[in-house]
Design a protein around this motif. Structure first.
Motif, PDB file in Angstrom:
ATOM      1  N   LEU A 115     130.099  25.792  81.692  1.00  0.00           N
ATOM      2  CA  LEU A 115     130.353  24.457  82.799  1.00  0.00           C
ATOM      3  C   LEU A 115     131.144  23.628  82.161  1.00  0.00           C
ATOM      4  N   GLY A 116     131.725  24.184  80.751  1.00  0.00           N
ATOM      5  CA  GLY A 116     132.828  22.564  80.536  1.00  0.00           C
ATOM      6  C   GLY A 116     131.924  21.312  80.428  1.00  0.00           C
ATOM      7  N   LEU A 117     131.494  21.154  80.108  1.00  0.00           N
ATOM      8  CA  LEU A 117     130.993  19.946  79.318  1.00  0.00           C
ATOM      9  C   LEU A 117     131.508  19.555  78.688  1.00  0.00           C
ATOM     10  N   SER A 118     131.397  18.110  78.748  1.00  0.00           N
ATOM     11  CA  SER A 118     132.034  16.729  77.183  1.00  0.00           C
ATOM     12  C   SER A 118     130.886  17.195  76.818  1.00  0.00           C
ATOM     13  N   MET A 119     129.378  17.239  77.093  1.00  0.00           N
ATOM     14  CA  MET A 119     127.986  16.263  76.826  1.00  0.00           C
ATOM     15  C   MET A 119     127.107  16.506  77.564  1.00  0.00           C
ATOM     16  N   SER A 120     126.426  16.760  76.492  1.00  0.00           N
ATOM     17  CA  SER A 120     124.780  16.212  77.754  1.00  0.00           C
ATOM     18  C   SER A 120     123.920  15.422  77.198  1.00  0.00           C
ATOM     19  N   ILE A 121     123.180  14.862  77.689  1.00  0.00           N
ATOM     20  CA  ILE A 121     122.272  13.741  77.607  1.00  0.00           C
ATOM     21  C   ILE A 121     120.860  14.180  77.720  1.00  0.00           C
ATOM     22  N   ASN A 122     120.018  13.638  76.554  1.00  0.00           N
ATOM     23  CA  ASN A 122     118.319  13.787  77.362  1.00  0.00           C
ATOM     24  C   ASN A 122     118.027  12.610  76.606  1.00  0.00           C
ATOM     25  N   PRO A 123     116.860  11.223  78.233  1.00  0.00           N
ATOM     26  CA  PRO A 123     116.879  10.396  77.378  1.00  0.00           C
ATOM     27  C   PRO A 123     115.693  10.856  77.257  1.00  0.00           C
ATOM     28  N   GLU A 124     114.651  11.956  77.189  1.00  0.00           N
ATOM     29  CA  GLU A 124     113.402  11.671  76.254  1.00  0.00           C
ATOM     30  C   GLU A 124     113.257  12.426  75.037  1.00  0.00           C
ATOM     31  N   LEU A 125     114.365  13.010  74.352  1.00  0.00           N
ATOM     32  CA  LEU A 125     114.399  13.879  73.300  1.00  0.00           C
ATOM     33  C   LEU A 125     115.373  12.303  72.831  1.00  0.00           C
ATOM     34  N   LEU A 126     116.535  11.771  73.161  1.00  0.00           N
ATOM     35  CA  LEU A 126     116.828  10.468  72.546  1.00  0.00           C
ATOM     36  C   LEU A 126     115.800   9.750  71.884  1.00  0.00           C
ATOM     37  N   THR A 127     114.476   9.141  72.727  1.00  0.00           N
ATOM     38  CA  THR A 127     113.887   8.557  72.643  1.00  0.00           C
ATOM     39  C   THR A 127     112.691   9.394  71.689  1.00  0.00           C
ATOM     40  N   ALA A 128     112.266  10.200  71.793  1.00  0.00           N
ATOM     41  CA  ALA A 128     111.880  10.972  70.926  1.00  0.00           C
ATOM     42  C   ALA A 128     111.889  10.493  69.654  1.00  0.00           C
ATOM     43  N   GLN A 129     113.651  10.909  68.760  1.00  0.00           N
ATOM     44  CA  GLN A 129     113.881  10.593  67.378  1.00  0.00           C
ATOM     45  C   GLN A 129     113.615   9.505  67.417  1.00  0.00           C
ATOM     46  N   GLU A 130     114.061   8.453  68.090  1.00  0.00           N
ATOM     47  CA  GLU A 130     113.655   6.712  68.157  1.00  0.00           C
ATOM     48  C   GLU A 130     112.225   6.345  67.532  1.00  0.00           C
ATOM     49  N   THR A 240     108.840  12.676  76.728  1.00  0.00           N
ATOM     50  CA  THR A 240     108.915  12.130  75.529  1.00  0.00           C
ATOM     51  C   THR A 240     107.656  12.590  74.833  1.00  0.00           C
ATOM     52  N   ALA A 241     106.369  12.418  75.163  1.00  0.00           N
ATOM     53  CA  ALA A 241     105.665  12.434  74.289  1.00  0.00           C
ATOM     54  C   ALA A 241     105.574  14.044  73.868  1.00  0.00           C
ATOM     55  N   TYR A 242     106.223  15.204  74.700  1.00  0.00           N
ATOM     56  CA  TYR A 242     106.194  16.289  74.412  1.00  0.00           C
ATOM     57  C   TYR A 242     106.828  16.380  72.984  1.00  0.00           C
ATOM     58  N   TYR A 243     108.176  15.917  73.059  1.00  0.00           N
ATOM     59  CA  TYR A 243     109.547  15.924  71.678  1.00  0.00           C
ATOM     60  C   TYR A 243     108.693  14.996  70.794  1.00  0.00           C
ATOM     61  N   LEU A 244     107.843  14.437  70.981  1.00  0.00           N
ATOM     62  CA  LEU A 244     107.601  13.456  69.724  1.00  0.00           C
ATOM     63  C   LEU A 244     106.416  14.294  69.057  1.00  0.00           C
ATOM     64  N   ALA A 245     105.773  14.112  69.699  1.00  0.00           N
ATOM     65  CA  ALA A 245     104.237  15.667  68.837  1.00  0.00           C
ATOM     66  C   ALA A 245     104.920  16.201  68.503  1.00  0.00           C
ATOM     67  N   LYS A 246     105.731  17.175  69.296  1.00  0.00           N
ATOM     68  CA  LYS A 246     106.498  18.100  68.310  1.00  0.00           C
ATOM     69  C   LYS A 246     107.211  17.815  66.891  1.00  0.00           C
ATOM     70  N   MET A 247     108.075  16.663  66.694  1.00  0.00           N
ATOM     71  CA  MET A 247     108.640  16.684  65.872  1.00  0.00           C
ATOM     72  C   MET A 247     107.719  16.297  64.427  1.00  0.00           C
ATOM     73  N   LEU A 248     106.395  15.773  64.997  1.00  0.00           N
ATOM     74  CA  LEU A 248     105.183  14.679  64.586  1.00  0.00           C
ATOM     75  C   LEU A 248     104.140  16.418  62.987  1.00  0.00           C
ATOM     76  N   PHE A 299      99.900   4.064  67.270  1.00  0.00           N
ATOM     77  CA  PHE A 299      99.464   4.793  68.935  1.00  0.00           C
ATOM     78  C   PHE A 299     101.046   3.535  69.222  1.00  0.00           C
ATOM     79  N   VAL A 300     100.936   4.941  70.417  1.00  0.00           N
ATOM     80  CA  VAL A 300     101.984   5.023  70.538  1.00  0.00           C
ATOM     81  C   VAL A 300     101.929   4.859  72.485  1.00  0.00           C
ATOM     82  N   SER A 301     102.096   3.865  73.551  1.00  0.00           N
ATOM     83  CA  SER A 301     101.840   3.908  74.717  1.00  0.00           C
ATOM     84  C   SER A 301     103.463   4.983  75.318  1.00  0.00           C
ATOM     85  N   LEU A 302     102.966   5.866  76.110  1.00  0.00           N
ATOM     86  CA  LEU A 302     103.729   6.361  76.580  1.00  0.00           C
ATOM     87  C   LEU A 302     104.019   7.019  78.088  1.00  0.00           C
ATOM     88  N   THR A 303     102.946   5.853  79.019  1.00  0.00           N
ATOM     89  CA  THR A 303     103.050   5.931  80.159  1.00  0.00           C
ATOM     90  C   THR A 303     104.471   5.953  80.864  1.00  0.00           C
TER      91      THR A 303
END
Length: 452
Positions: A115-130, A240-248, A299-303
């Motif tokens: 697709l010629g993308l310079s970058m893709s961003i995933n807000p939920e994945l970035l937040t889960a890493q944080e 975000t909870a999915y990505y975080l739970a997977k990492m944990l 405890f992490v609140s992600l509603t």
């Protein structure tokens, strides 16, 4: 630069706001006329109402002369198609928001090339890493990483009973054997790059830098070290909870997720068989007590509601949960959360704007250095930037004490062949180094911008 933002929801508007504050010319594109009216009333931008995958709409936005197009609509597929068309029509660089976990595995690299993308961003994945980083060091209010985690920047929030209250930075240095640097302090609305005479006090937010092992040594010597969060309770079965739970789970943590939607619970359970799923209303104190909130490490609140996240996190703190983190997307809600004692806050828009700001600045500046990382600190009042030093940087091999830096800027760290250096006046910068710079009130795009 000329930049187009397609899709003006929370993420798109945050990106637009940040890019405007940095002096770029921004065009907003959205299919909802009410959104375009609101955006153009609030911001000094040109607004185009229409579908970002419509060639006529992109032409109206002058895509042929744009330096960067950022697509952040609700649909991954629309974002990818919009970027593909924009490149074909003359846009030099494109960034697409891609959130679906299925797209963020092995197929992502292939799609970016095609697709010629310079970058893709995933807000939920970035937040889960944080979030994961914060749970790795629960003593920190916030934590940012540089150079593949070889160097870290920690924010400490000083409470009324903190052992740091009343200490000058010189006294702190003498008391602690660790190799660290206090590089910024926020007191009220004022952010300072302090010298050794600066005295810390209750309510300060302190930014310090060091290698991870040195940060742990510092916190242990001060009695501030909290135990690693082994049992984690998540509220809300979001992406975000999915990505975080997977990492944990991968790290061996015990994870419990509370979600009131039965279908989301079942979906989570299928994709994350190691997590304990509880179908119920997480705003119920009885349910939280029944599920053992008093015995959980974090405890992490992600509603999807900031207010609910803040209030339930406040309750979790009242139950003496060692580490409580709340997702707060709206900037105006941060102050209320902090008044309630919520120091560890994460935000999807903030995670994305850091990445987009860095990319936009890197496009503008390349002389002598390459920007790798950019973080907004202390509610955006300070910045931390990581640069890779090129061979043509004119101040290579010059002692730092011989350099004249602009006011309110600081060399916070040097990473040289994976070795972390807390810089002194007798150190110098070499080609290939990664240099961490902290600044307040400055917009830095290249390492040369630090010099006066």
């Amino acid at each position: 630069m000329n930049i187009i933002v397609v899709g003006c929801g929370k993420i798109g508007t945050a990106i637009l706001d940040t890019l405007l504050s940095e002096g770029h010319n921004v065009t907003a594109v959205d299919s909802d006329p009410a959104v375009i009216d609101e955006i153009t009333n609030i911001y000094d931008v040109m607004g185009v109402c229409g579908n970002g995958t419509d060639c006529e709409v992109l032409q109206q936005a002058d895509v042929g002369s744009t330096n960067l197009l950022v697509a952040t609509t609700h649909s991954d597929e629309l974002n990818m198609l919009c970027c593909f068309l924009a490149r074909r029509m003359g846009a030099r660089h494109t960034i697409a928001r891609i959130r679906n976990p299925e797209y963020n595995d092995q197929s992502l690299g292939f799609m970016k090339d095609q697709l010629g993308l310079s970058m893709s961003i995933n807000p939920e994945l970035l937040t889960a890493q944080e979030l994961y980083n914060l749970l790795r060091l629960p003593s920190a209010a916030n934590l940012e990483t540089f150079s593949g985690r070889n160097f870290e920047m920690v924010e400490l929030a000083l409470k009324s009973d903190s052992v740091l209250n009343g200490l000058s930075l010189l006294e702190l240095r003498k008391r602690c054997p660790a190799n660290f640097l206090v590089c910024a302090v926020r007191r009220g609305d004022c952010v300072t790059i302090p010298d050794g005479r600066f005295v810390l006090k209750d309510g300060d937010h302190v930014i310090l830098t060091a290698a991870f092992s040195e940060i742990q040594k510092l916190l242990k010597s001060l009695g501030l070290m909290k135990k690693h969060a082994r049992t984690v309770m998540l509220l809300g079965a979001s992406r975000t909870a999915y990505y975080l739970a997977k990492m944990l789970l991968k790290s061996g943590n015990s994870v419990k997720v509370i979600e009131k939607d039965i279908h989301r619970c079942e979906e989570f359970g299928q994709h994350l068989p190691g997590a304990t799923m509880i179908c119920g209303d997480g705003s119920s104190q009885e349910l939280l007590l029944e599920e053992g909130i008093r015995s959980t490490d974090a405890f992490v609140s992600l509603t999807g509601m900031d207010e609910q996240n803040i209030l339930i996190s406040f309750y979790a703190s009242s139950q003496n949960v060692p580490k409580v983190i709340s997702k707060v997307n709206l900037p105006q809600m941060n102050a209320m959360a902090q008044r309630l004692g919520m120091d560890s806050l994460v935000s999807l828009p903030k995670a994305v704007t850091n990445v987009v700001s860095r990319y936009a600045r890197a496009l503008e500046n390349s002389l002598g250095s390459q920007m790798e990382t950019l973080y907004k600190l202390l509610d955006g009042k300070a910045e931390a930037l990581e640069f890779i030093v090129k061979a043509d940087f004119p101040y290579c091999n010059t002692l730092l004490k011989d350099l004249r830096l602009k006011e309110n800027t600081l060399f916070a760290g040097i990473i040289r062949k994976r070795k972390t250096i807390i810089p002194s006046g007798d150190d110098c910068i070499l080609a290939g180094d990664r240099v961490i710079v902290v600044s307040t009130g400055k917009r830095l795009g290249a390492l040369l911008d630090v010099m006066s």
